[in-house]
Design an enzyme around this catalytic site. Structure first.
Site, PDB file in Angstrom:
ATOM      1  N   ASP A 185      10.465   9.930  74.288  1.00 33.87           N
ATOM      2  CA  ASP A 185       9.264   9.016  74.484  1.00 33.87           C
ATOM      3  C   ASP A 185       8.786   9.474  76.062  1.00 33.87           C
ATOM      4  O   ASP A 185       9.644   8.687  76.763  1.00 33.87           O
ATOM      5  CB  ASP A 185       9.525   7.610  74.049  1.00 33.87           C
ATOM      6  N   TYR A 205       5.784   8.533  79.038  1.00 33.19           N
ATOM      7  CA  TYR A 205       5.019   7.371  79.473  1.00 33.19           C
ATOM      8  C   TYR A 205       3.753   8.110  80.389  1.00 33.19           C
ATOM      9  O   TYR A 205       3.757   7.893  81.682  1.00 33.19           O
ATOM     10  CB  TYR A 205       5.967   6.766  80.498  1.00 33.19           C
ATOM     11  N   HIS A 263      -2.170   2.992  81.248  1.00 28.46           N
ATOM     12  CA  HIS A 263      -1.102   2.193  80.606  1.00 28.46           C
ATOM     13  C   HIS A 263       0.011   2.055  81.729  1.00 28.46           C
ATOM     14  O   HIS A 263       0.500   0.893  82.048  1.00 28.46           O
ATOM     15  CB  HIS A 263      -0.292   2.648  79.666  1.00 28.46           C
ATOM     16  N   ARG A 322       4.919  -5.816  88.521  1.00 26.55           N
ATOM     17  CA  ARG A 322       5.435  -5.471  89.856  1.00 26.55           C
ATOM     18  C   ARG A 322       4.272  -5.825  90.688  1.00 26.55           C
ATOM     19  O   ARG A 322       4.075  -7.067  91.114  1.00 26.55           O
ATOM     20  CB  ARG A 322       5.767  -4.117  90.002  1.00 26.55           C
ATOM     21  N   GLU A 363       2.768  -0.047  70.296  1.00 22.30           N
ATOM     22  CA  GLU A 363       2.296   1.077  71.224  1.00 22.30           C
ATOM     23  C   GLU A 363       1.485   2.072  70.485  1.00 22.30           C
ATOM     24  O   GLU A 363       2.167   2.582  69.537  1.00 22.30           O
ATOM     25  CB  GLU A 363       3.553   1.396  71.982  1.00 22.30           C
ATOM     26  N   ASP A 388       5.008   3.023  68.466  1.00 21.01           N
ATOM     27  CA  ASP A 388       6.013   3.045  68.910  1.00 21.01           C
ATOM     28  C   ASP A 388       6.360   1.361  69.175  1.00 21.01           C
ATOM     29  O   ASP A 388       6.154   0.791  70.305  1.00 21.01           O
ATOM     30  CB  ASP A 388       6.287   3.695  70.328  1.00 21.01           C
ATOM     31  N   TYR A 441      16.193  -3.984  80.150  1.00 20.86           N
ATOM     32  CA  TYR A 441      15.845  -2.728  80.460  1.00 20.86           C
ATOM     33  C   TYR A 441      16.371  -2.199  81.814  1.00 20.86           C
ATOM     34  O   TYR A 441      16.362  -1.026  82.189  1.00 20.86           O
ATOM     35  CB  TYR A 441      14.298  -2.394  80.384  1.00 20.86           C
ATOM     36  N   LYS A 455      13.214  -1.231  71.546  1.00 24.90           N
ATOM     37  CA  LYS A 455      12.405  -0.085  71.121  1.00 24.90           C
ATOM     38  C   LYS A 455      13.022   0.488  69.950  1.00 24.90           C
ATOM     39  O   LYS A 455      12.249   1.282  69.285  1.00 24.90           O
ATOM     40  CB  LYS A 455      12.419   1.042  72.117  1.00 24.90           C
ATOM     41  N   THR A 485       2.143   4.949  75.339  1.00 23.83           N
ATOM     42  CA  THR A 485       1.081   4.444  75.168  1.00 23.83           C
ATOM     43  C   THR A 485      -0.045   4.958  75.694  1.00 23.83           C
ATOM     44  O   THR A 485      -0.066   5.146  76.668  1.00 23.83           O
ATOM     45  CB  THR A 485       1.240   3.022  75.669  1.00 23.83           C
TER      46      THR A 485
HETATM   47 CA    CA Z   1       6.600   3.942  73.696  1.00 23.59          CA
END
Ligand code: CA
Length: 415
Positions: free
Chosen positions: A125, A127, A132, A141, A198, A232, A243, A252, A348
């Site tokens: 997967d 990113y 996103h 953050r 997602e 997802d 995480y 996930k 996503t």
């Molecule tokens: Ca994902």
């Protein structure tokens, strides 16, 4: 070529037009899982077509069509799989086709059950949507430094769980998980309170590589068989606690759903578009030539039990910052091998506008802006017995190539 030229009646606006002909695995009153092609509201049973000798000139073992997954068919290579698709296209607009006389080659989609189209040994997967990644970085953050320093230099990804990938229509229970509630001193065990979708697309690998070899951006398209829609699923409260430092794990892996029909890259050819400008300049191994993005309209709807659905997101695959050829070049740069049937997902797919965000996390901005549904209720995340439906299609004048849908309901947790 138009839909009306076919002897199969194809509804206007069908995702499964004469231009598409996606591959899938189905069964019906005959429980044997077998390969089919979607056309309009029907399925062409490829094993029946083979029995009529239509593929004899193509010289391959048609037993691949009675396999319970498409891997052996895909493994024949694009020369053969494309020839099968083109031959069927020709037969479907040929009024004297032998298939027209043999109505048993057609199965109504409403009478069929769709199955996972490929055996997926590995699932990666990415990113790769800048919108996103920026939204998530802003929420969790610092809005000033929303993207991590590596983000514009490489397509970030992680190794996902392949065993829990399932096909549209298989409902899933809300996952149990360990979370750290806000202001609590100790973690708790219980049903996730923040189940999210997602909106993603996956591409299916069409050719093996040997361990130690690489795929360049120039060659990458030879290794991509086709694409599917992907939900997802993510448990945001579990994700938040678990995480660090190794990334997503149980948040996930409880389920990911894909659409049942694999749309070939050849069917998507008319919808190529340029991608966003990449600045700063990427390293040489990530440079590419030509248009590598695709204009694919995407939407997500939520349907509460007993109510009408509400479309909560409208996005497009063309927004992706990193394209599939770059993802594949990066994935194999270190010699990591890939196999027929592996799935690589986009991450996503969010757009710039607030209605183009591809997850509830972003649409409801971490729960601070609940999303209103048509039935008068609101959602921050997905409730029990909500069905999430994703759809996707490309359209260009009279040519429409669609993915159908991927849908699944979240059932109450098994406690
Ligand atoms: Ca994902």
């Amino acid at each position: 070529m138009t839909n009306s030229m076919s002897w199969v009646s194809i509804p206007d606006n069908s995702d499964f037009s004469i231009h598409n002909l996606p591959f899938g695995i189905f069964s019906d009153s005959n429980p044997i899982k077998r390969a089919g092609i979607a056309i309009g509201d029907q399925i062409i049973d490829l094993s029946k077509v083979a029995e009529l000798g239509v593929f004899t000139g193509l010289n391959f073992d048609t037993d691949v069509f009675t396999n319970e997954v498409l891997n052996p068919f895909i493994d024949l290579g694009k020369d053969t799989t494309n020839a099968v698709r083109r031959l069927l296209q020709k037969e479907l607009i040929n009024d004297s086709s032998v298939l027209k006389e043999q109505q048993s080659v057609l199965v109504h989609q409403k009478d069929a059950e769709m199955h996972l189209p490929v055996f997926i040994r590995d699932y990666t997967d990415f990113y790769s949507s800048i919108e996103h990644a920026t939204n998530v970085g802003t929420m969790f953050r610092d809005p000033e430094n929303a993207l991590m320093p590596n983000w514009k230099h490489l397509p970030v990804g992680y190794h996902g769980r392949a065993s829990s990938i399932t096909v549209s229509g298989h409902d899933v229970h809300r996952p149990m998980g360990q979370t750290m509630p806000p202001n609590a001193e100790k973690p708790v065990y219980g049903p996730s309170k923040r189940v999210d979708f997602e909106l993603e697309m996956g591409f299916i690998i069409g050719k093996n590589t040997a361990l130690g070899t690489t795929v360049t951006t120039n060659d990458a398209e030879d290794y991509i068989f086709g694409k599917v829609l992907l939900n997802d699923w993510s448990a945001r409260d579990v994700q938040k606690w678990e995480y660090v430092p190794l990334g997503p794990f149980l948040a996930k892996s409880f389920a990911s759903h894909i659409s049942p029909w694999i749309v070939t890259m050849e069917a998507l050819e008319p919808f190529r578009v340029p991608g966003p400008k990449q600045d700063p300049e990427v390293l040489p191994y990530l440079k590419y030539n030509g248009d590598k993005n695709y204009d694919i309209h995407l939407e997500v709807a939520i349907q509460p039990e007993g109510a009408n659905e509400t479309v909560v997101c409208t996005s497009n695959f063309k927004y992706m910052y990193w394209n599939m050829t770059q993802q594949l070049a990066h994935h194999t740069m270190n010699g990591c091998n890939i196999n027929v049937g592996d799935m690589m997902a986009s991450g996503t797919i969010s757009g710039k506008s607030e209605d183009a965000y591809g997850s509830m996390l972003e649409l409801a901005w971490a729960g601070s802006k609940p999303v209103a549904l048509n039935d008068g209720s609101e959602r921050k995340f997905i409730h029990d017995n909500d069905t999430v439906i994703m759809r996707g299609y490309s359209e260009n004048g009279d040519v429409r190539v669609g993915f159908g849908e991927v849908r699944a309901k979240i059932l109450p947790a098994k406690q």
